[in-house]
Design a protein around this motif. Structure first.
Motif, PDB file in Angstrom:
ATOM      1  N   PHE A   1       0.826  -1.201   0.000  1.00 37.35           N
ATOM      2  CA  PHE A   1       0.000   0.000   0.000  1.00 37.35           C
ATOM      3  C   PHE A   1       0.866   1.260   0.000  1.00 37.35           C
ATOM      4  O   PHE A   1       0.572   2.218  -0.730  1.00 37.35           O
ATOM      5  CB  PHE A   1      -0.919   0.003   1.224  1.00 37.35           C
ATOM      6  CG  PHE A   1      -1.808   1.212   1.295  1.00 37.35           C
ATOM      7  CD1 PHE A   1      -2.828   1.395   0.380  1.00 37.35           C
ATOM      8  CD2 PHE A   1      -1.615   2.183   2.273  1.00 37.35           C
ATOM      9  CE1 PHE A   1      -3.651   2.520   0.431  1.00 37.35           C
ATOM     10  CE2 PHE A   1      -2.428   3.304   2.342  1.00 37.35           C
ATOM     11  CZ  PHE A   1      -3.443   3.472   1.420  1.00 37.35           C
ATOM     12  N   ILE A   2       1.921   1.273   0.786  1.00 44.08           N
ATOM     13  CA  ILE A   2       2.814   2.436   0.802  1.00 44.08           C
ATOM     14  C   ILE A   2       3.412   2.662  -0.579  1.00 44.08           C
ATOM     15  O   ILE A   2       3.477   3.802  -1.068  1.00 44.08           O
ATOM     16  CB  ILE A   2       3.915   2.258   1.862  1.00 44.08           C
ATOM     17  CG1 ILE A   2       3.310   2.340   3.270  1.00 44.08           C
ATOM     18  CG2 ILE A   2       5.007   3.317   1.699  1.00 44.08           C
ATOM     19  CD1 ILE A   2       4.283   2.005   4.374  1.00 44.08           C
ATOM     20  N   SER A   3       3.840   1.591  -1.238  1.00 40.69           N
ATOM     21  CA  SER A   3       4.407   1.722  -2.585  1.00 40.69           C
ATOM     22  C   SER A   3       3.379   2.296  -3.551  1.00 40.69           C
ATOM     23  O   SER A   3       3.697   3.149  -4.385  1.00 40.69           O
ATOM     24  CB  SER A   3       4.891   0.361  -3.085  1.00 40.69           C
ATOM     25  OG  SER A   3       5.963  -0.120  -2.294  1.00 40.69           O
ATOM     26  N   GLN A   4       2.124   1.846  -3.432  1.00 42.48           N
ATOM     27  CA  GLN A   4       1.076   2.369  -4.300  1.00 42.48           C
ATOM     28  C   GLN A   4       0.856   3.859  -4.057  1.00 42.48           C
ATOM     29  O   GLN A   4       0.659   4.633  -5.002  1.00 42.48           O
ATOM     30  CB  GLN A   4      -0.217   1.597  -4.074  1.00 42.48           C
ATOM     31  CG  GLN A   4      -0.184   0.162  -4.590  1.00 42.48           C
ATOM     32  CD  GLN A   4      -1.460  -0.602  -4.290  1.00 42.48           C
ATOM     33  OE1 GLN A   4      -2.372  -0.102  -3.624  1.00 42.48           O
ATOM     34  NE2 GLN A   4      -1.544  -1.832  -4.765  1.00 42.48           N
TER      35      GLN A   4
ATOM     36  N   PRO B   1       6.718  10.749  -8.647  1.00 41.28           N
ATOM     37  CA  PRO B   1       7.035   9.555  -7.859  1.00 41.28           C
ATOM     38  C   PRO B   1       8.524   9.475  -7.555  1.00 41.28           C
ATOM     39  O   PRO B   1       9.354   9.892  -8.368  1.00 41.28           O
ATOM     40  CB  PRO B   1       6.595   8.405  -8.775  1.00 41.28           C
ATOM     41  CG  PRO B   1       5.618   9.013  -9.713  1.00 41.28           C
ATOM     42  CD  PRO B   1       6.077  10.420  -9.922  1.00 41.28           C
ATOM     43  N   PRO B   2       8.899   8.966  -6.391  1.00 37.83           N
ATOM     44  CA  PRO B   2      10.319   8.872  -6.040  1.00 37.83           C
ATOM     45  C   PRO B   2      11.035   7.883  -6.949  1.00 37.83           C
ATOM     46  O   PRO B   2      10.468   6.878  -7.372  1.00 37.83           O
ATOM     47  CB  PRO B   2      10.287   8.378  -4.593  1.00 37.83           C
ATOM     48  CG  PRO B   2       8.974   7.676  -4.460  1.00 37.83           C
ATOM     49  CD  PRO B   2       8.024   8.427  -5.343  1.00 37.83           C
ATOM     50  N   ASP B   3      12.306   8.192  -7.269  1.00 39.78           N
ATOM     51  CA  ASP B   3      13.085   7.247  -8.067  1.00 39.78           C
ATOM     52  C   ASP B   3      13.834   6.299  -7.131  1.00 39.78           C
ATOM     53  O   ASP B   3      13.715   6.378  -5.905  1.00 39.78           O
ATOM     54  CB  ASP B   3      14.056   7.982  -8.997  1.00 39.78           C
ATOM     55  CG  ASP B   3      15.009   8.917  -8.247  1.00 39.78           C
ATOM     56  OD1 ASP B   3      15.395   8.586  -7.105  1.00 39.78           O
ATOM     57  OD2 ASP B   3      15.358   9.967  -8.797  1.00 39.78           O
TER      58      ASP B   3
ATOM     59  N   PRO C   1      -7.094  11.375  -0.466  1.00 37.34           N
ATOM     60  CA  PRO C   1      -6.498  10.164   0.100  1.00 37.34           C
ATOM     61  C   PRO C   1      -6.634   8.932  -0.785  1.00 37.34           C
ATOM     62  O   PRO C   1      -7.458   8.887  -1.702  1.00 37.34           O
ATOM     63  CB  PRO C   1      -7.277   9.979   1.407  1.00 37.34           C
ATOM     64  CG  PRO C   1      -8.586  10.631   1.157  1.00 37.34           C
ATOM     65  CD  PRO C   1      -8.295  11.802   0.267  1.00 37.34           C
ATOM     66  N   GLN C   2      -5.819   7.940  -0.470  1.00 37.68           N
ATOM     67  CA  GLN C   2      -5.876   6.640  -1.117  1.00 37.68           C
ATOM     68  C   GLN C   2      -6.415   5.621  -0.099  1.00 37.68           C
ATOM     69  O   GLN C   2      -6.112   5.706   1.092  1.00 37.68           O
ATOM     70  CB  GLN C   2      -4.474   6.199  -1.565  1.00 37.68           C
ATOM     71  CG  GLN C   2      -3.746   7.218  -2.417  1.00 37.68           C
ATOM     72  CD  GLN C   2      -4.376   7.351  -3.792  1.00 37.68           C
ATOM     73  OE1 GLN C   2      -4.760   6.343  -4.410  1.00 37.68           O
ATOM     74  NE2 GLN C   2      -4.508   8.573  -4.266  1.00 37.68           N
ATOM     75  N   THR C   3      -7.202   4.667  -0.547  1.00 38.67           N
ATOM     76  CA  THR C   3      -7.706   3.628   0.350  1.00 38.67           C
ATOM     77  C   THR C   3      -7.537   2.258  -0.303  1.00 38.67           C
ATOM     78  O   THR C   3      -7.490   2.139  -1.535  1.00 38.67           O
ATOM     79  CB  THR C   3      -9.186   3.822   0.715  1.00 38.67           C
ATOM     80  OG1 THR C   3      -9.973   3.814  -0.478  1.00 38.67           O
ATOM     81  CG2 THR C   3      -9.400   5.127   1.464  1.00 38.67           C
ATOM     82  N   MET C   4      -7.470   1.233   0.540  1.00 36.27           N
ATOM     83  CA  MET C   4      -7.402  -0.145   0.045  1.00 36.27           C
ATOM     84  C   MET C   4      -8.058  -1.055   1.069  1.00 36.27           C
ATOM     85  O   MET C   4      -7.628  -1.128   2.216  1.00 36.27           O
ATOM     86  CB  MET C   4      -5.952  -0.581  -0.184  1.00 36.27           C
ATOM     87  CG  MET C   4      -5.828  -1.990  -0.765  1.00 36.27           C
ATOM     88  SD  MET C   4      -4.104  -2.431  -1.188  1.00 36.27           S
ATOM     89  CE  MET C   4      -3.471  -2.867   0.435  1.00 36.27           C
ATOM     90  N   GLY C   5      -9.136  -1.708   0.664  1.00 36.51           N
ATOM     91  CA  GLY C   5      -9.819  -2.646   1.549  1.00 36.51           C
ATOM     92  C   GLY C   5      -9.133  -3.999   1.549  1.00 36.51           C
ATOM     93  O   GLY C   5      -8.661  -4.468   0.510  1.00 36.51           O
TER      94      GLY C   5
END
Length: 220
Positions: free
Chosen positions: A8-11, A19-21, A187-191
């Protein structure tokens, strides 16, 4: 659930405008680190600069520190630091840029009686452009059945009283809180759902009824 935390953190990081390289190194603050499962795994990542892990329970931290000694990498200076501290007692950086790139709050906020004031103490530790990522449980009939009735009373997986269903927070409530003053991006969410014999799996839409991840990036 730990692999899903990192996924999730990577997403979240990949949703940034820039995005970070591969050369970007991150500073983590893990709040309520417990025995250090996430803190240790984050400290081992090749793009991690440092991990500060805090918990106000000396007994739990003693277990985490003992486990840390098994891995020489985790004993490198500044790699992983455990502190017997609450977020309220942790000093703020003197400049905003001195905050953390990733502040994690896993399985914590559902145990907090006053989440608004708690989160207000967390935010100053997130640097501008940094992320606050957390996992918690939505307040729904399904979550009451699974966490209160089945987990606590029928299967006895966790002690009775571990969870207070009325303190569960829905994703929409968190989103409203973070976006009320334009200080954070959407925000981002993931169930996620626990599947017997298979473990935790991402299930789209399940964030409205049970366990979920929530990530929000501070503007700056």
């Amino acid at each position: 659930m730990n692999p899903l935390r990192h996924r999730f953190i990577s997403q979240c990081l990949q949703t940034q405008v820039y995005p970070p390289d591969a050369s970007t190194r991150h500073r983590y603050l893990d709040i309520g680190c417990g025995g250090g499962i996430f803190a240790e795994s984050a400290a081992r990542l090749p793009n991690t600069e440092s991990v500060t892990a805090i918990d106000p329970s000396p007994e739990v931290l003693a277990v985490a520190k003992q486990h840390q000694k098994r891995d020489p990498l985790l004993l490198e200076h500044g790699r992983l630091t455990y502190l017997d501290a609450s977020i309220e007692s942790l000093p703020h950086s003197s400049v905003p840029e001195g905050g953390f790139d990733i502040v994690s709050l896993f399985e914590v906020i559902e145990h907090i009686q006053h989440p608004s004031s708690f989160l207000s103490n967390v935010i100053p530790h997130v640097r501008p452009g940094g992320w606050l990522v957390l996992s918690t449980i939505a307040r729904s009939p399904v979550s009451w059945f699974t966490t209160k009735l089945m987990a606590e009373r029928v299967l006895n997986i966790v002690p009775r009283g571990t969870h207070t269903w009325s303190q569960y927070i829905n994703p929409a409530e968190l989103e409203a809180w973070f976006t009320r003053d334009d200080g954070f991006w959407k925000p981002q969410t993931m169930g996620v759902v626990y599947v017997p014999m298979l473990g935790w799996k991402e299930v789209s839409g399940s964030e409205k009824i049970g366990n979920y991840f929530f990530g929000v990036q501070r503007k700056g």
